[in-house]
Design a protein around this motif. Structure first.
Motif, PDB file in Angstrom:
ATOM      1  N   SER A 230       6.623  -3.044  14.555  1.00  0.00           N
ATOM      2  CA  SER A 230       5.775  -3.489  13.449  1.00  0.00           C
ATOM      3  C   SER A 230       4.318  -3.324  13.842  1.00  0.00           C
ATOM      4  CB  SER A 230       6.070  -4.941  13.062  1.00  0.00           C
ATOM      5  OG  SER A 230       5.592  -5.828  14.038  1.00  0.00           O
ATOM      6  N   THR A 258      -0.007 -11.306  13.375  1.00  0.00           N
ATOM      7  CA  THR A 258       0.507 -11.273  12.011  1.00  0.00           C
ATOM      8  C   THR A 258       0.617  -9.854  11.491  1.00  0.00           C
ATOM      9  OG1 THR A 258       0.188 -11.969   9.722  1.00  0.00           O
ATOM     10  CG2 THR A 258      -1.810 -11.633  11.021  1.00  0.00           C
ATOM     11  N   THR A 259       1.673  -9.607  10.728  1.00  0.00           N
ATOM     12  CA  THR A 259       1.812  -8.309  10.070  1.00  0.00           C
ATOM     13  C   THR A 259       1.215  -8.379   8.662  1.00  0.00           C
ATOM     14  OG1 THR A 259       4.001  -9.075   9.392  1.00  0.00           O
ATOM     15  CG2 THR A 259       3.900  -7.587  11.267  1.00  0.00           C
ATOM     16  N   ARG A 260       0.785  -9.575   8.272  1.00  0.00           N
ATOM     17  CA  ARG A 260       0.299  -9.766   6.903  1.00  0.00           C
ATOM     18  C   ARG A 260      -1.087 -10.395   6.894  1.00  0.00           C
ATOM     19  NH1 ARG A 260       3.694 -10.004   2.541  1.00  0.00           N
ATOM     20  NH2 ARG A 260       1.701  -9.896   1.444  1.00  0.00           N
ATOM     21  N   THR A 263      -2.778 -11.974   3.888  1.00  0.00           N
ATOM     22  CA  THR A 263      -2.510 -13.330   3.395  1.00  0.00           C
ATOM     23  C   THR A 263      -3.351 -14.386   4.118  1.00  0.00           C
ATOM     24  OG1 THR A 263      -0.708 -13.738   4.972  1.00  0.00           O
ATOM     25  CG2 THR A 263      -0.102 -12.691   2.878  1.00  0.00           C
ATOM     26  N   PHE A 337      11.068 -22.835  15.104  1.00  0.00           N
ATOM     27  CA  PHE A 337      11.275 -21.452  14.639  1.00  0.00           C
ATOM     28  C   PHE A 337      10.226 -20.475  15.162  1.00  0.00           C
ATOM     29  CE2 PHE A 337       8.363 -20.453  11.030  1.00  0.00           C
ATOM     30  CZ  PHE A 337       7.835 -21.708  10.740  1.00  0.00           C
ATOM     31  N   LEU A 339       9.005 -18.553  18.333  1.00  0.00           N
ATOM     32  CA  LEU A 339       9.535 -18.183  19.643  1.00  0.00           C
ATOM     33  C   LEU A 339       8.403 -17.837  20.597  1.00  0.00           C
ATOM     34  CD1 LEU A 339      12.296 -15.753  18.327  1.00  0.00           C
ATOM     35  CD2 LEU A 339      12.545 -18.176  18.949  1.00  0.00           C
ATOM     36  N   GLY A 345       3.516 -16.300  20.681  1.00  0.00           N
ATOM     37  CA  GLY A 345       4.149 -17.612  20.629  1.00  0.00           C
ATOM     38  C   GLY A 345       3.437 -18.562  19.679  1.00  0.00           C
ATOM     39  N   ILE A 347       1.753 -18.703  15.369  1.00  0.00           N
ATOM     40  CA  ILE A 347       1.562 -17.967  14.116  1.00  0.00           C
ATOM     41  C   ILE A 347       0.523 -18.648  13.232  1.00  0.00           C
ATOM     42  CG2 ILE A 347       3.952 -17.150  14.076  1.00  0.00           C
ATOM     43  CD1 ILE A 347       4.229 -19.197  11.595  1.00  0.00           C
ATOM     44  N   VAL A 350       1.819 -19.111   6.404  1.00  0.00           N
ATOM     45  CA  VAL A 350       1.418 -18.847   5.024  1.00  0.00           C
ATOM     46  C   VAL A 350       2.599 -19.137   4.097  1.00  0.00           C
ATOM     47  CG1 VAL A 350       0.389 -17.152   3.456  1.00  0.00           C
ATOM     48  CG2 VAL A 350      -0.049 -16.978   5.913  1.00  0.00           C
ATOM     49  N   HIS A 353       3.786 -17.022   0.992  1.00  0.00           N
ATOM     50  CA  HIS A 353       4.224 -15.631   1.090  1.00  0.00           C
ATOM     51  C   HIS A 353       5.204 -15.355   2.218  1.00  0.00           C
ATOM     52  CE1 HIS A 353       1.430 -14.932  -2.073  1.00  0.00           C
ATOM     53  NE2 HIS A 353       0.479 -15.517  -1.361  1.00  0.00           N
ATOM     54  N   ASP A 354       5.723 -16.406   2.818  1.00  0.00           N
ATOM     55  CA  ASP A 354       6.700 -16.218   3.891  1.00  0.00           C
ATOM     56  C   ASP A 354       7.815 -17.259   3.713  1.00  0.00           C
ATOM     57  OD1 ASP A 354       7.095 -14.973   6.813  1.00  0.00           O
ATOM     58  OD2 ASP A 354       7.652 -17.096   6.844  1.00  0.00           O
ATOM     59  N   ARG A 356      10.101 -18.515   5.751  1.00  0.00           N
ATOM     60  CA  ARG A 356      10.269 -19.579   6.754  1.00  0.00           C
ATOM     61  C   ARG A 356       9.145 -20.599   6.680  1.00  0.00           C
ATOM     62  NH1 ARG A 356      10.878 -16.029  11.973  1.00  0.00           N
ATOM     63  NH2 ARG A 356       9.033 -15.158  10.978  1.00  0.00           N
ATOM     64  N   LYS A 429      10.074  -5.614  18.610  1.00  0.00           N
ATOM     65  CA  LYS A 429      10.921  -6.798  18.833  1.00  0.00           C
ATOM     66  C   LYS A 429      11.720  -6.643  20.121  1.00  0.00           C
ATOM     67  CE  LYS A 429      11.817  -8.849  14.382  1.00  0.00           C
ATOM     68  NZ  LYS A 429      11.953  -7.883  13.270  1.00  0.00           N
TER      69      LYS A 429
HETATM   70  C1  ANZ Z   1       1.559 -14.478   8.721  1.00  0.00           C
HETATM   71  C2  ANZ Z   1       2.490 -14.007   7.710  1.00  0.00           C
HETATM   72  C3  ANZ Z   1       2.395 -14.091   6.338  1.00  0.00           C
HETATM   73  C4  ANZ Z   1       3.580 -13.367   8.277  1.00  0.00           C
HETATM   74  C5  ANZ Z   1       3.357 -13.586   5.557  1.00  0.00           C
HETATM   75  C6  ANZ Z   1       4.604 -12.826   7.557  1.00  0.00           C
HETATM   76  C7  ANZ Z   1       4.512 -12.954   6.174  1.00  0.00           C
HETATM   77  P1  ANZ Z   1       7.731  -8.784  12.330  1.00  0.00           P
HETATM   78  O1  ANZ Z   1       7.319  -8.085  11.067  1.00  0.00           O
HETATM   79  O2  ANZ Z   1       9.187  -9.014  12.405  1.00  0.00           O
HETATM   80  O3  ANZ Z   1       7.108  -8.220  13.577  1.00  0.00           O
HETATM   81  N1  ANZ Z   1       5.631 -14.272  13.851  1.00  0.00           N
HETATM   82  C8  ANZ Z   1       4.749 -13.806  14.737  1.00  0.00           C
HETATM   83  N2  ANZ Z   1       4.991 -14.286  15.967  1.00  0.00           N
HETATM   84  C9  ANZ Z   1       6.060 -15.086  15.848  1.00  0.00           C
HETATM   85  C10 ANZ Z   1       6.779 -15.896  16.769  1.00  0.00           C
HETATM   86  N3  ANZ Z   1       6.444 -15.959  18.050  1.00  0.00           N
HETATM   87  N4  ANZ Z   1       7.829 -16.600  16.309  1.00  0.00           N
HETATM   88  C11 ANZ Z   1       8.184 -16.550  15.006  1.00  0.00           C
HETATM   89  N5  ANZ Z   1       7.516 -15.825  14.096  1.00  0.00           N
HETATM   90  C12 ANZ Z   1       6.471 -15.087  14.500  1.00  0.00           C
HETATM   91  O4  ANZ Z   1       7.164 -10.287  12.217  1.00  0.00           O
HETATM   92  C13 ANZ Z   1       5.814 -10.538  12.322  1.00  0.00           C
HETATM   93  C14 ANZ Z   1       5.602 -11.836  11.612  1.00  0.00           C
HETATM   94  O5  ANZ Z   1       6.448 -12.829  12.201  1.00  0.00           O
HETATM   95  C15 ANZ Z   1       4.177 -12.320  11.720  1.00  0.00           C
HETATM   96  O6  ANZ Z   1       3.479 -12.127  10.490  1.00  0.00           O
HETATM   97  C16 ANZ Z   1       4.348 -13.831  11.820  1.00  0.00           C
HETATM   98  O7  ANZ Z   1       4.315 -14.275  10.494  1.00  0.00           O
HETATM   99  C17 ANZ Z   1       5.721 -14.032  12.393  1.00  0.00           C
HETATM  100  F1  ANZ Z   1       3.277 -13.645   4.239  1.00  0.00           F
HETATM  101  O8  ANZ Z   1       2.031 -13.921   9.948  1.00  0.00           O
HETATM  102  B1  ANZ Z   1       3.404 -13.401   9.812  1.00  0.00           B
END
Ligand code: ANZ
Ligand code: ZN
Length: 822
Positions: A230, A258-260, A263, A337, A339, A345, A347, A350, A353-354, A356, A429
């Motif tokens: 990602s 963050t991938t987003r 947001t 949730f 990790l 470690g 986040i 949001v 838009h997410d 969890r 991952k």
């Molecule tokens: C804010 C956000 C907003 C996210 C949104 C997603 C949706 P992938 O795509 O699988 O790589 N994340 C980051 N580190 C994490 C951790 N240590 N444990 C659990 N979750 C974690 O996933 C990247 C997204 O997983 C990141 O983007 C973060 O949530 C979460 F509308 O950030 B996101």
């Protein structure tokens, strides 16, 4: 076989198995100028006896190998055993049998069973991965990887039974308790060895493209997801002043990934993992109340797997961060949730838009604000009542409002990068591969620990396992052994100790397919004979269960690339094509010991012979589909073989396939020839890749039909020709009886390639099925040159009495059927 005798598979099968062994029929040749095929079924774990899943796996591979051998290829088709592993130790604990004795006796039994199926394995290339020679090469690879920093040592949390003083595998933890003594399992930090598979993440992902079409798409996507590439933004949330002071300035900010980042204006809080350094400080300074401590401690003692299955749970911390764009003060939480092993470690949460984050916010009544509006508004998920997780148009986001998500990600990332506040990163991952096991029955990790020199590699390889060992389930047997671990440092001569961890058995299965290419007589010199390795690899067809779709295949691909970089060879991928066979079911459920619906291969072989067992497994379903066990079907296959034998008396014995005067044939004989060559054509099509997934069932069905057709016509030469071809095709499926009959009737000692006679496909007459509303009413035969209109006219006259209403539609399928819709 004597004419008056009835079918006796036992005698025929053991006769041919002996001939094949004596003549070394299945040993590949060293003539590297010949075209080659490397056909490989995944090697078994020596659990005790082979089961129907194995039989299926090997029969598929064997049919493929036999075809290529017959058609002139130099075929490598080996077998061996994945011989290290936990069940041997469990057997030792339960039945007081030495893991080595248990393993070798199982291997012997299973090899005999495979032999009794007439599988065309090379006898001389068997690999037993518990062999010290195999360990020696594996240890050499390990040391080369260690020297290249592809192995490292790091502390990690492991399941630990405090009573048995032993590390437990995930499957030995049942409801959080030790499988043996039912003590509460805890997480303990210990040093572990890791292989740096993450160094190869990008290549492992990219090279999947080259396997497109040759591997099941499902497996390719499982591999891609597992690697989990990602792209996102990494940046810091500054802690507010008061929080920094509370933490005595040990931590100033929280780094998130963050991938987003589009947001970012919707962030309601930061959430950190229970292992985050901030938690240690808070605990240390006694800044948490007892309920919070209790919850955090509970989560910390759970494995990642348990956390994933548990409800989301968290605690608000007495700390705050400042939003990097809006300047707002936001709370910090800790939760199960997040990790520690992913990203940083922590986040930005949001909820709008997410999924969890939404669930978490609902549970703890946190505020949230939608910042991405759906561009279709249709979905109903608006970020208030349900999270809207797709891209859309930004809102509530100051100057970024109105941009698309993609534009906003670009601009926000640029803003962070220009101001040195964050950077775009690519994330995977995929984690490094932890290979340490605190067990006896595995390949010893070839390292020593010297009080002066640190961790050093062993000099004398192989490091072998001690045989006088006590396996009780308590402690690590190698560590408990009275003398084994004591050694001297080869640098400073001080007293040193051996590493007592052994390797994950997935290490052995990551290179066995490479070692098979080394002829037995060269194996004690080197792991690989370069010429043989380069010639036979890659595997042309790999066959195995879908359960290995991720780990085994990924590790094997990784090892192949590492060994390439260590200059052992020059190819990039080990398996050019992969077939994942379907499950064997009985009464709709997986055949398994726990369900008590197992049919033992050996009983089928005893009652009907190996050929029947083989024919049934290939006939009952195409290889990639589930196969439903069915006693009636087994008997049907047995009867087919019997009919085949019964009719051999009509064969005009000869040494050649007879020449047929086509002009002189009547209609039935022509149809019979058509069916025979149709079966042969289908057989060829499988290997010319005109038919996907090796549908041997289609070929077998065609053989059965053709066998009836040649029997139903009156020309003995056509019968003889057809019979010859049938035996030729059936050799891959029922090799014993096909060899027996070919020898007896045609004095054949070696099957040779056959060509399809295209003349057989020229038909003078075509048979049409005539149906009304889909129901068959008549069958008519007409000269091949008859026009469509004429065929329809003839059809009508033949079904006149059923044409009670007006014809609404006439369906014409060339060379097949006419249907009238009333
Ligand atoms: C804010 C956000 C907003 C996210 C949104 C997603 C949706 P992938 O795509 O699988 O790589 N994340 C980051 N580190 C994490 C951790 N240590 N444990 C659990 N979750 C974690 O996933 C990247 C997204 O997983 C990141 O983007 C973060 O949530 C979460 F509308 O950030 B996101
Ligand atoms: Zn030393």
């Amino acid at each position: 076989m004597n004419d008056t005798q009835s079918y006796n598979p036992k005698t025929i099968e053991s006769k041919w198995q002996k001939i094949w062994t004596d003549t070394k029929a299945f040993e590949p040749s060293n003539d590297f100028s010949k075209p080659k095929k490397y056909i490989l079924s995944m090697f078994p774990y020596p659990s005790g006896a082979i089961h129907m899943g194995h039989v299926r796996n090997y029969c598929i591979g064997d049919a493929i190998a036999r075809y290529y051998r017959m058609y002139g290829y130099n075929v490598l088709h080996p077998i061996g055993f994945d011989a290290f592993g936990m069940p041997a130790e469990n057997a030792a604990i339960k039945n007081h049998i030495h893991p080595k004795d248990w393993t070798y006796s199982n291997m012997k039994t299973m090899l005999q069973e495979m032999f009794s199926l007439g599988l065309s394995f090379s006898n001389k290339r068997v690999i037993e991965t518990c062999d010290p020679l195999y360990s020696k090469y594996e240890q050499e690879f390990f040391i080369k990887m260690w020297k290249r920093n592809l192995v490292y040592r790091k502390k990690a949390l492991l399941n630990w039974c405090p009573k048995d003083l032993t590390v437990l595998a995930n499957e030995q933890v049942i409801d959080g308790k030790c499988w043996r003594c039912e003590s509460e399992v805890i997480q303990k930090e210990m040093y572990q060895y890791y292989l740096k598979i993450t160094d190869y993440a990008e290549e492992l992902l990219q090279d999947l493209d080259s396997l497109e079409g040759e591997w099941p798409s499902q497996v390719l996507s499982m591999q891609r997801n597992w690697i989990g590439k990602s792209q996102g933004l990494e940046f810091d949330f500054l802690l507010d002043k008061q929080s920094q002071e509370m933490l005595e300035h040990k931590v100033a900010s929280i780094n998130v990934y963050t991938t987003r980042c589009d947001t970012i204006y919707g962030v309601s809080c930061c959430i950190i993992a229970p292992e985050h350094q901030i938690i240690d400080i808070l605990l240390d300074k006694k800044l948490l109340d007892s309920t919070s401590i209790q919850i955090i401690t509970k989560i910390r003692n759970q494995s990642e797997r348990e956390r994933a299955q548990a409800q989301k749970e968290g605690v608000a911390l007495p700390l705050h961060v400042i939003h990097p764009l809006s300047g707002k003060k936001l709370p910090i939480w800790v939760s199960n949730f997040i990790l520690m092993s992913y990203g940083s470690g922590a986040i930005m949460s949001v909820p709008s838009h997410d999924e969890r984050d939404f669930e978490f916010a609902k549970k703890y009544h946190l505020n949230f604000l939608p910042v991405v509006a759906p561009d279709d508004k249709e979905s109903g998920n608006d970020g208030i009542n349900a999270p809207y997780t797709a891209d859309g148009i930004l809102c509530n986001s100051e100057e970024y409002s109105g941009l698309t998500s993609a534009q906003a990600r670009e601009q926000i990332s640029l803003f962070f990068e220009r101001n040195n506040k964050g950077k775009r990163i690519t994330h995977y991952k995929l984690r490094d591969w932890g290979i340490s096991r605190q067990r006896y029955w595995g390949t010893p990790i070839p390292l020593i620990h010297c009080p002066n020199c640190g961790v050093l590699e062993e000099i004398a390889l192989p490091v072998t396992l001690p045989e006088d060992i006590q396996i009780t389930g308590e402690g690590n047997p190698l560590d408990k052994h009275p003398t084994w671990k004591y050694t001297k440092c080869h640098q400073c001569k001080a007293n040193a100790v051996r590493e007592t961890d052994t390797m994950d058995t997935f290490v052995e299965s990551s290179w066995y397919f490479l070692h098979y290419t080394t002829p037995q007589e060269l194996r004690d010199k080197n792991a690989f004979d370069t010429q043989s390795l380069q010639y036979f690899m890659p595997v042309n067809q790999y066959i195995g269960g879908i359960e290995h779709a991720i780990l085994h295949l990924l590790y094997a691909r990784f090892f192949t690339k590492v060994l390439r970089d260590l200059q052992y060879h020059s190819f990039d991928e080990p398996f050019s094509a992969l077939l994942t066979q379907g499950m064997v079911l009985k009464q709709g459920a997986k055949m398994s010991k726990s369900l008590g619906n197992v049919v033992e291969p050996k009983h089928i072989i005893e009652s009907y012979g190996a050929d029947t067992a083989r024919l049934f497994t290939l006939f009952a379903a195409p290889p990639t589909y589930a196969l439903e066990w069915n006693d009636e079907g087994v008997r049907g296959c047995y009867k087919f073989i019997n009919r085949l034998i019964d009719r051999k008396t009509r064969v005009k014995k000869s040494k050649e396939i007879p020449q047929i005067d086509i002009e002189a044939l009547n209609k039935d004989s022509k149809i019979a020839r058509y069916k025979i060559y149709d079966a042969l054509q289908k057989y060829h099509n499988i290997f010319d890749k005109k038919l996907d997934g090796y549908p041997f069932n289609v070929v077998i069905a065609a053989c059965m039909e053709a066998h009836n057709a040649i029997s139903a016509q009156d020309n003995d030469m056509v019968f003889t020709e057809g019979y010859y071809i049938l035996l030729h095709i059936l050799e891959g499926f029922i090799p014993h009886i096909a060899s027996e009959l070919s020898q007896e009737l045609f004095a054949l000692t070696n099957f040779r390639p056959l060509k399809v006679d295209s003349q057989a496909f020229i038909q003078d007459e075509i048979t049409y099925v005539v149906s009304i509303n889909g129901k068959k009413r008549a069958q008519i035969s007409l000269p091949a040159e008859t026009s469509k209109e004429e065929v329809i006219a003839h059809a009508k006259t033949n079904v006149q009495k059923w044409l009670t209403h007006e014809i609404k539609k006439e369906v014409f399928v060339p060379k097949k059927l006419v249907n009238f819709v009333l």
